[in-house]
Motif scaffolding. Structure first.
Motif, PDB file in Angstrom:
ATOM      1  N   TYR A 113       0.819  -1.067  -0.029  1.00 48.31           N
ATOM      2  CA  TYR A 113       0.047   0.037  -0.107  1.00 48.31           C
ATOM      3  C   TYR A 113       0.883   1.361   0.097  1.00 48.31           C
ATOM      4  CZ  TYR A 113      -4.038  -2.935   0.882  1.00 48.31           C
ATOM      5  OH  TYR A 113      -4.904  -3.843   0.889  1.00 48.31           O
ATOM      6  N   ASN A 114       1.971   1.116   0.719  1.00 52.00           N
ATOM      7  CA  ASN A 114       3.045   2.274   0.352  1.00 52.00           C
ATOM      8  C   ASN A 114       3.764   2.531  -0.819  1.00 52.00           C
ATOM      9  OD1 ASN A 114       2.045   3.067   3.124  1.00 52.00           O
ATOM     10  ND2 ASN A 114       3.809   1.707   4.072  1.00 52.00           N
ATOM     11  N   LYS A 115       3.419   1.507  -1.678  1.00 51.14           N
ATOM     12  CA  LYS A 115       4.062   1.395  -3.210  1.00 51.14           C
ATOM     13  C   LYS A 115       5.588   1.367  -3.286  1.00 51.14           C
ATOM     14  CE  LYS A 115       0.325   3.079  -4.766  1.00 51.14           C
ATOM     15  NZ  LYS A 115      -0.777   2.489  -5.721  1.00 51.14           N
ATOM     16  N   LYS A 116       5.966   0.405  -1.938  1.00 52.17           N
ATOM     17  CA  LYS A 116       7.393   0.286  -1.801  1.00 52.17           C
ATOM     18  C   LYS A 116       7.724  -0.906  -2.895  1.00 52.17           C
ATOM     19  CE  LYS A 116       8.205   2.389   2.197  1.00 52.17           C
ATOM     20  NZ  LYS A 116       8.975   2.178   3.768  1.00 52.17           N
ATOM     21  N   ILE A 117       6.821  -1.900  -3.094  1.00 53.54           N
ATOM     22  CA  ILE A 117       6.863  -3.198  -3.896  1.00 53.54           C
ATOM     23  C   ILE A 117       5.730  -3.420  -4.747  1.00 53.54           C
ATOM     24  CG2 ILE A 117       8.071  -4.383  -2.054  1.00 53.54           C
ATOM     25  CD1 ILE A 117       5.608  -5.589  -1.234  1.00 53.54           C
ATOM     26  N   SER A 118       6.045  -4.378  -5.571  1.00 49.86           N
ATOM     27  CA  SER A 118       4.945  -4.591  -6.622  1.00 49.86           C
ATOM     28  C   SER A 118       4.516  -6.197  -6.407  1.00 49.86           C
ATOM     29  CB  SER A 118       5.353  -4.136  -8.120  1.00 49.86           C
ATOM     30  OG  SER A 118       6.592  -5.109  -8.421  1.00 49.86           O
ATOM     31  N   ARG A 119       3.365  -6.572  -7.341  1.00 48.77           N
ATOM     32  CA  ARG A 119       3.083  -8.068  -7.047  1.00 48.77           C
ATOM     33  C   ARG A 119       3.681  -8.779  -8.187  1.00 48.77           C
ATOM     34  NH1 ARG A 119      -1.658  -9.240  -3.537  1.00 48.77           N
ATOM     35  NH2 ARG A 119      -1.899 -10.854  -5.110  1.00 48.77           N
ATOM     36  N   THR A 120       5.055  -8.609  -8.286  1.00 48.49           N
ATOM     37  CA  THR A 120       5.643  -9.419  -9.160  1.00 48.49           C
ATOM     38  C   THR A 120       6.702 -10.627  -8.453  1.00 48.49           C
ATOM     39  OG1 THR A 120       7.132  -7.857  -9.494  1.00 48.49           O
ATOM     40  CG2 THR A 120       5.462  -7.478 -10.861  1.00 48.49           C
ATOM     41  N   ALA A 121       7.410 -11.241  -9.145  1.00 47.20           N
ATOM     42  CA  ALA A 121       8.235 -12.062  -8.657  1.00 47.20           C
ATOM     43  C   ALA A 121       9.460 -11.283  -7.859  1.00 47.20           C
ATOM     44  CB  ALA A 121       8.827 -13.144  -9.511  1.00 47.20           C
ATOM     45  N   ASP A 122      10.011 -10.377  -8.334  1.00 44.48           N
ATOM     46  CA  ASP A 122      10.832  -9.408  -7.980  1.00 44.48           C
ATOM     47  C   ASP A 122      10.299  -8.838  -6.931  1.00 44.48           C
ATOM     48  OD1 ASP A 122      12.934 -10.476  -9.923  1.00 44.48           O
ATOM     49  OD2 ASP A 122      12.597  -8.602 -11.117  1.00 44.48           O
ATOM     50  N   GLY A 123       9.231  -8.258  -6.760  1.00 46.27           N
ATOM     51  CA  GLY A 123       8.363  -7.687  -5.656  1.00 46.27           C
ATOM     52  C   GLY A 123       8.368  -8.494  -4.403  1.00 46.27           C
ATOM     53  N   PHE A 124       7.879  -9.895  -4.684  1.00 44.36           N
ATOM     54  CA  PHE A 124       7.920 -10.516  -3.569  1.00 44.36           C
ATOM     55  C   PHE A 124       9.128 -10.982  -2.963  1.00 44.36           C
ATOM     56  CE2 PHE A 124       3.541 -11.787  -5.466  1.00 44.36           C
ATOM     57  CZ  PHE A 124       2.923 -11.692  -4.478  1.00 44.36           C
ATOM     58  N   LYS A 125      10.199 -11.075  -3.662  1.00 42.12           N
ATOM     59  CA  LYS A 125      11.657 -11.317  -3.517  1.00 42.12           C
ATOM     60  C   LYS A 125      11.975 -10.131  -2.571  1.00 42.12           C
ATOM     61  CE  LYS A 125      16.164 -12.616  -4.893  1.00 42.12           C
ATOM     62  NZ  LYS A 125      16.972 -12.852  -6.097  1.00 42.12           N
ATOM     63  N   ARG A 126      11.844  -8.993  -2.988  1.00 43.48           N
ATOM     64  CA  ARG A 126      12.163  -7.696  -2.199  1.00 43.48           C
ATOM     65  C   ARG A 126      11.545  -7.741  -0.996  1.00 43.48           C
ATOM     66  NH1 ARG A 126      15.729  -4.286  -0.314  1.00 43.48           N
ATOM     67  NH2 ARG A 126      15.283  -2.297  -0.111  1.00 43.48           N
ATOM     68  N   ALA A 127      10.105  -7.971  -0.993  1.00 43.73           N
ATOM     69  CA  ALA A 127       9.164  -7.988   0.299  1.00 43.73           C
ATOM     70  C   ALA A 127       9.792  -8.989   1.262  1.00 43.73           C
ATOM     71  CB  ALA A 127       7.844  -8.233  -0.100  1.00 43.73           C
ATOM     72  N   ALA A 164      13.680 -18.434  10.289  1.00 45.33           N
ATOM     73  CA  ALA A 164      14.703 -18.491   9.183  1.00 45.33           C
ATOM     74  C   ALA A 164      14.231 -17.450   8.095  1.00 45.33           C
ATOM     75  CB  ALA A 164      15.200 -19.727   8.451  1.00 45.33           C
ATOM     76  N   ALA A 165      15.100 -16.841   7.415  1.00 45.73           N
ATOM     77  CA  ALA A 165      14.746 -15.719   6.713  1.00 45.73           C
ATOM     78  C   ALA A 165      13.626 -16.273   5.469  1.00 45.73           C
ATOM     79  CB  ALA A 165      16.009 -15.269   5.809  1.00 45.73           C
ATOM     80  N   LEU A 166      12.667 -15.515   5.024  1.00 46.15           N
ATOM     81  CA  LEU A 166      11.838 -15.800   4.276  1.00 46.15           C
ATOM     82  C   LEU A 166      12.148 -15.903   2.907  1.00 46.15           C
ATOM     83  CD1 LEU A 166       8.476 -13.710   5.365  1.00 46.15           C
ATOM     84  CD2 LEU A 166       8.724 -16.117   5.557  1.00 46.15           C
ATOM     85  N   ASN A 167      11.495 -16.645   2.119  1.00 46.65           N
ATOM     86  CA  ASN A 167      11.711 -16.687   0.524  1.00 46.65           C
ATOM     87  C   ASN A 167      10.712 -16.070  -0.197  1.00 46.65           C
ATOM     88  OD1 ASN A 167      11.369 -18.119  -2.057  1.00 46.65           O
ATOM     89  ND2 ASN A 167      13.380 -18.886  -1.405  1.00 46.65           N
ATOM     90  N   GLY A 168      11.041 -15.413  -1.070  1.00 49.60           N
ATOM     91  CA  GLY A 168       9.936 -14.670  -2.061  1.00 49.60           C
ATOM     92  C   GLY A 168       8.975 -15.540  -2.379  1.00 49.60           C
ATOM     93  N   SER A 169       9.290 -16.712  -3.050  1.00 43.11           N
ATOM     94  CA  SER A 169       8.140 -17.582  -3.620  1.00 43.11           C
ATOM     95  C   SER A 169       7.209 -18.314  -2.498  1.00 43.11           C
ATOM     96  CB  SER A 169       8.798 -18.748  -4.112  1.00 43.11           C
ATOM     97  OG  SER A 169       9.613 -19.574  -3.176  1.00 43.11           O
ATOM     98  N   THR A 170       7.833 -18.357  -1.247  1.00 41.98           N
ATOM     99  CA  THR A 170       6.957 -18.998  -0.023  1.00 41.98           C
ATOM    100  C   THR A 170       5.887 -17.856   0.343  1.00 41.98           C
ATOM    101  OG1 THR A 170       8.800 -20.156   0.670  1.00 41.98           O
ATOM    102  CG2 THR A 170       7.104 -19.868   2.409  1.00 41.98           C
ATOM    103  N   LEU A 171       6.510 -16.666   0.330  1.00 40.63           N
ATOM    104  CA  LEU A 171       5.626 -15.700   0.875  1.00 40.63           C
ATOM    105  C   LEU A 171       4.451 -15.340  -0.212  1.00 40.63           C
ATOM    106  CD1 LEU A 171       4.709 -13.063   2.796  1.00 40.63           C
ATOM    107  CD2 LEU A 171       6.379 -11.740   1.355  1.00 40.63           C
ATOM    108  N   GLN A 172       4.584 -15.387  -1.484  1.00 39.26           N
ATOM    109  CA  GLN A 172       3.683 -15.320  -2.643  1.00 39.26           C
ATOM    110  C   GLN A 172       2.790 -16.472  -2.646  1.00 39.26           C
ATOM    111  OE1 GLN A 172       5.383 -15.236  -6.600  1.00 39.26           O
ATOM    112  NE2 GLN A 172       3.619 -14.991  -7.617  1.00 39.26           N
TER     113      GLN A 172
END
Length: 787
Positions: A113-127, A164-172
């Motif tokens: 909502y704060n426009k820091k990430i997007s709903r893409t694979a790279d966005g989930f990895k950054r998130a 442990a540290a999150l994975n982008g694909s797991t969060l998605q």
């Protein structure tokens, strides 16, 4: 301000609708001519105004979806019925996992909502990187290389790796699963609850054989699991031989642990019912309800007998001290019965009685103790605290014992109580409080002494409890009273929330004070001894005491000499209750003509009679002051024993009273107080509690052939400094009226209407006191009493 487009159609929206549009979930705030004001479902602070034209255009897209009545209460209830499982229904480990995932998803939506990430694979990895830094998930990922021994490999999906540290694909995958499930958080539960091999390792025939032989454990002869497993192995080998003949693969033999698991699947009630029987299984698996709802003192009193788990010596304490070891071995030892009454609300003990066996008379005596203050018993035993818990109970609860179900006990208890309840037999949970107190007595008192049985045969073992008995009945009575009054009543009770029984009694009696005890007449009718005695003009004679009243004499004048039903109170011989007409239901109170007997106990009178019979066996006449003096002496010297006798006293009934009347020759008549006009002049002031009716003894007495001593003198104790002056009196100093007269007739003790007028006048003339100490050159006459 933008004007409304007059060509745009206004589409109505339901107030409880949920709208999926513009990449988010919305609900309606209000509708106006300009458009619809919407707010986000998961972030209500975010709102936007959509014109009717824009809304109509969005409604035509493929991603638009509207759910009417979604937020209506009936729709929410209906969804809950279709999916009743919530997060709170899951195991605690799964709840912790879902809570962690919700926290990560919440952080993701904040970044989105704060426009820091997007709903893409790279966005989930950054998130995933930003969320790991925010939540402190800096733990290294587990080493999945099983060939690398350092660090040791961990199982995939181990719960210890949740930080442990999150994975982008797991969060998605978490977010997509939650959105697809319509934000049902239960869907975030992983599949570890379904992990494991659910396929059977044995053939269906082997499983059937396991189940059949597991039920063989439920047999009345109670076989153990090892024996049943041995039988199972024989049957399993036969099954494998059949498989071999049929060309099928052989099964592996189930282990003993696997066989025990099959037995553990059986219903516990079924196992106990088959092995122990119906009654034992019911007692073991009985259902426990909410319990009794008792709020006030004396609202419910429970009574029961307890076979004391302690062997006692059936010998007097003083005699035991002087016995040799050889004779001590021959002394009888036995277990006594203790009858106890307990108040359920405060857990205070209201009465106790020791007896050799269970009897209705002992139970009735215990019930009587509930009504009066027992501080005197406690003081006699050496207790430091008062035993003042007393009052009429509202309901009495007993078991189905023979002592309590007798109509003789039931009728007397009902005459004083509002209700008497006898729960079914073999249901101790219905009398749980008195049963638990017996275990408290065993653990808190009896296990301190030699000779205790431990409560069961298994606990006793090889211990010779009967031969190790060291306490007499008298000693145990003292210790039992002291333990109950000074320890049990002042000890914190878990059933009272840590409050002591005495404090609970004080609190509850302030809340609702107990009702006063019944009057003496009612107590005598309920607890008195039943006798049959003839009536005559002089009254009714019981144990040598004459009882008379105007109403009784009027009945005798009308009906003549008849037989009446008499009630005698063993704790007060001052009056009796008489039923003159057998067809009536009422009793009349008839006082004793000897007013000195007011407040005197039956035990004291029996002991005094025995003492008189022993001392004056060869004397034909006895004097009233001697009788009164003997009673006073018995009461003074045996007061402590009398108080303790309330716990282990003699059970008096009509047969025992008739026995004492015949054995002790109590057929002599004790004159009434009004038959001694001169006696009042020598008697001091009456007792404070009986000043209106009773007299007291003369100041001193001279007993023939014995000692002269003052009335009320302290008991002579070895080593005591305060000893009254004693003077021997020889037989020569005895008045002639006290010696056998041979041919001289003995006048009756009561006025004889057939006697000559001269004799009547002689008997009614004032007589000087005959109980002054004998002195030289002094001679006094006395009133003759028939033997």
């Amino acid at each position: 301000m933008a004007a409304r487009n007059p060509l745009a159609a206004i589409t109505p929206i339901d107030d409880g609708a949920r709208i999926h549009a513009w990449g988010d979930v919305w609900r309606l705030v209000r509708t106006s001519a300009k458009g619809h004001k919407l707010k986000k479902v998961h972030d209500p602070d975010v709102t936007m105004l959509v014109t009717h034209t824009v809304y109509n255009a969005e409604a035509l897209t493929s991603t638009f979806r509207r759910e009417d009545d979604y937020f209506r209460p009936r729709s929410v209830v209906e969804r809950a019925r279709k999916h009743p499982i919530s997060i709170s229904h899951l195991p605690l480990k799964d709840q912790n996992d879902i809570e962690f995932k919700i926290e990560c998803i919440t952080e993701y939506y904040k970044l989105y909502y704060n426009k820091k990430i997007s709903r893409t694979a790279d966005g989930f990895k950054r998130a995933a990187e930003l969320i790991s830094a925010t939540l402190g998930l800096l733990k290294q990922k587990p080493n999945r290389n099983v060939n690398d021994p350092s660090p040791p490999p961990k199982k995939r999906g181990c719960r210890n790796n949740f930080d442990a540290a999150l994975n982008g694909s797991t969060l998605q995958s978490w977010i997509e699963k939650l959105e697809a499930a319509d934000w049902d958080f239960v869907e975030l539960r992983d599949g570890r609850n379904r992990s494991g091999n659910h396929n059977g390792r044995f053939s269906p025939e082997t499983y059937t054989l396991l189940e059949d032989y597991a039920h063989q454990y439920c047999r009345p002869h109670c076989p153990n699991r090892r024996n049943v497993y041995d039988d199972f192995k024989v049957a399993f080998n036969a099954l494998n031989n059949r498989f071999r003949d049929e060309g099928r693969p052989l099964d592996h033999l189930p282990s003993f642990s696997r066989f025990c698991l099959e037995i553990a699947k059986l219903d516990d009630w079924e196992v106990d019912y088959a092995r122990l029987g119906h009654e034992a299984a019911h007692r073991k698996r009985k259902l426990i309800g909410a319990g009794l709802d008792v709020h006030y003192a004396l609202e419910r009193v429970e009574m029961d007998y307890y076979n004391v788990d302690l062997h006692l010596l059936l010998v007097d304490t003083e005699v035991w001290k002087h016995l040799s070891p050889k004779l001590r071995i021959q002394i009888e030892r036995n277990r006594w019965y203790l009858c106890v009454a307990i108040d359920v609300a405060s857990r205070c003990i209201l009465g106790m009685k020791l007896a050799r066996s269970e009897s209705s008379q002992v139970a009735l005596d215990t019930l009587r103790m509930v009504f009066y203050d027992k501080t005197g018993i406690g003081r006699a035993a050496g207790a430091l605290s008062p035993w003042d818990q007393c009052g009429p109970p509202w309901m009495l609860t007993t078991d189905q014992g023979s002592a309590f179900v007798k109509s003789w006990f039931q009728f007397r208890a009902v005459s004083l109580l509002a209700d008497v309840f006898n729960p079914p037999a073999a249901q101790p949970q219905l009398r749980a409080f008195i049963e638990r107190f017996f275990r408290t007595v065993l653990e808190g008192l009896l296990k301190r002494f030699e000779g205790n049985t431990g409560g069961s045969i298994a606990a006793l073992g090889d211990y010779p409890a009967q031969l190790r008995a060291v306490l007499t009945v008298e000693q145990f009575s003292h210790l039992l009273v002291r333990w109950c009054v000074d320890i049990y009543h002042h000890k914190k009770h878990a059933g009272l929330g840590g409050e002591t029984p005495r404090d609970a009694w004080v609190r509850l009696t302030k809340l609702l004070p107990p009702m006063p005890a019944p009057d003496p007449c009612r107590m005598r009718i309920s607890f008195g001894i039943d006798l049959k005695r003839p009536t005559r003009m002089t009254g009714i004679r019981v144990l040598g005491l004459d009882y008379s009243s105007e109403e009784l004499q009027a009945w005798c004048r009308r009906k003549g000499d008849t037989e009446a039903e008499v009630k005698v109170d063993p704790y007060n011989l001052g009056a009796i209750s008489v039923r003159l007409d057998p067809d009536s239901v009422g009793f009349i109170t008839v006082p004793c003509r000897t007013r000195f007997m007011e407040g005197r106990r039956l035990d004291d009178w029996i002991q005094a009679s025995e003492e008189l019979s022993r001392r004056y066996e060869d004397v034909a006449q006895m004097r009233l002051p001697i009788i009164l003096k003997t009673i006073e002496e018995i009461q003074r010297t045996h007061r402590r024993a009398v108080e303790i006798a309330d716990l282990k006293g003699i059970e008096y009934d009509c047969d025992r009273i008739e026995h004492y009347e015949g054995k002790l020759s109590i057929g002599f008549a004790v004159p009434a107080s009004e038959d001694f006009p001169g006696l009042a002049s020598v008697m001091p002031t009456a007792l404070p509690s009986q000043s209106s009716r009773t007299g007291t003894l003369p100041s001193t007495f001279a007993l023939p052939g014995s000692l002269s001593f003052a009335v009320g003198a302290s008991r002579v104790v070895a080593g005591s400094s305060s000893v009254p002056a004693l003077r021997p009196t020889s037989a020569a100093d005895v008045p002639a009226a006290d010696l056998p007269t041979g041919s001289t007739p003995i006048p009756p003790c009561v006025p004889d209407r057939s006697a000559a007028p001269e004799a009547e006048e002689a008997r009614s003339a004032p007589v000087p006191d005959a109980t002054e100490p004998a002195g030289p050159r002094r001679r006094r006459t006395t009133v003759k009493l028939e033997k």
